[in-house]
Design an enzyme around this catalytic site. Structure first.
Site, PDB file in Angstrom:
ATOM      1  N   SER A 132      50.074  28.849  36.373  1.00  0.00           N
ATOM      2  CA  SER A 132      48.772  29.319  36.848  1.00  0.00           C
ATOM      3  C   SER A 132      47.774  29.129  35.710  1.00  0.00           C
ATOM      4  O   SER A 132      48.181  29.008  34.547  1.00  0.00           O
ATOM      5  CB  SER A 132      48.878  30.807  37.172  1.00  0.00           C
ATOM      6  OG  SER A 132      47.605  31.391  37.341  1.00  0.00           O
ATOM      7  N   TYR A 145      50.168  40.050  34.888  1.00  0.00           N
ATOM      8  CA  TYR A 145      50.356  38.727  35.489  1.00  0.00           C
ATOM      9  C   TYR A 145      50.168  37.611  34.454  1.00  0.00           C
ATOM     10  O   TYR A 145      50.981  36.688  34.374  1.00  0.00           O
ATOM     11  CB  TYR A 145      49.374  38.554  36.656  1.00  0.00           C
ATOM     12  CG  TYR A 145      49.534  37.249  37.391  1.00  0.00           C
ATOM     13  CD1 TYR A 145      50.732  36.915  38.025  1.00  0.00           C
ATOM     14  CD2 TYR A 145      48.483  36.339  37.467  1.00  0.00           C
ATOM     15  CE1 TYR A 145      50.878  35.712  38.698  1.00  0.00           C
ATOM     16  CE2 TYR A 145      48.620  35.134  38.134  1.00  0.00           C
ATOM     17  CZ  TYR A 145      49.814  34.828  38.752  1.00  0.00           C
ATOM     18  OH  TYR A 145      49.956  33.636  39.416  1.00  0.00           O
TER      19      TYR A 145
END
Ligand code: 8X3
Length: 245
Positions: A132, A145
């Site tokens: 990501s 995250y």
């Protein structure tokens, strides 16, 4: 007729995983779709002539059983993962963090370890890990995250060095905003909060990411696309996007 090379996609029941399974099938792979929601994988498998096998990356036994069902593997797409919560560190939920590290980091480790012998034995293996932009930068309220994605990326990038001299390519795909059930999972089913993430912007579609994965996977064996970052045109970084209206 030469049999189709086998590609394994984790988290294949929806979103980027499902789109990737379809794109790889169109590129000539026999795709093994792994996810907890195996019924959804089975529907996609039927459509693309693939195979669905139940896989919970947070469960070591499930990963072993999955790997035993996949004796041959040329391409592994580590796609399973996700986010839970969007709180400042001061208020972060330990359970959310545990879940994020279990799925994104330990899950990727388990599946990669389990399938590495088959990838090596194929003589032309390839590991694609979907990280990501959260593996590239820090953003407010995202430490659980971004921390997990950085750790997952380090696992993947470290393998690039450790596997030098072996017939395995490594590609990291780092998407920004993609419209999937990612935000719905992050906000535990709160549709309004999830919709707000994509407000006033044309996000990437899962198919946009899948196209790039299929491209990387279909280059000649000596071509290693190390890292690909893709974002919507209107997104400059995790914290900076242009929204219409
Ligand atoms: C998803 C992208 O910006 O929400 O991996 O972290 S972001």
């Amino acid at each position: 007729m030469t049999p189709s090379p086998v590609a394994v996609v984790t988290g294949a029941s929806s979103g980027i995983g499902a789109a990737t399974a379809r794109a790889l099938a169109a590129a000539g792979f026999h795709v093994v779709l792994g996810a907890r929601r195996v019924d959804r994988c089975a529907e996609i498998a039927k459509e693309i002539d693939g195979t669905a096998v139940r896989l919970d990356v947070t469960d070591a036994e499930s990963v072993s059983a999955f790997a035993a069902a996949v004796p041959e593997c040329r391409l592994l797409v580590n796609n399973a993962g996700g986010a839970k919560g969007l709180e400042p560190v001061a208020e972060a939920d330990e359970e959310d963090w545990r879940w994020m590290f279990e799925t994104n980091v330990i899950g990727t480790l388990r599946v990669t370890q389990a399938l590495l012998p088959a990838l090596l034995a194929s003589g032309d293996g390839h590991i694609v890990t979907v990280t990501s932009i959260a593996a590239m930068e820090a953003y407010d309220n995202g430490a659980g995250y971004t921390g997990a994605k950085h750790a997952q990326a380090m696992l993947h990038r470290t393998l690039r060095g450790e596997l030098l001299g072996q017939p395995v390519r490594l590609t990291e795909i780092a998407p920004g905003m993609v419209e999937t059930d990612f935000s719905l999972v992050r906000f535990e089913g709160d549709q309004e909060k999830a919709d707000n993430v994509y407000r006033g912007i044309t996000p990437l579609a899962p198919e946009d990411v899948a196209d790039v994965i299929a491209f990387a996977a279909t280059r000649p064996s000596h071509v290693n696309l190390d890292q690909i970052v893709l974002k919507p045109r209107a997104q400059a970084s995790a914290m900076r996007a242009h929204r219409e209206g």
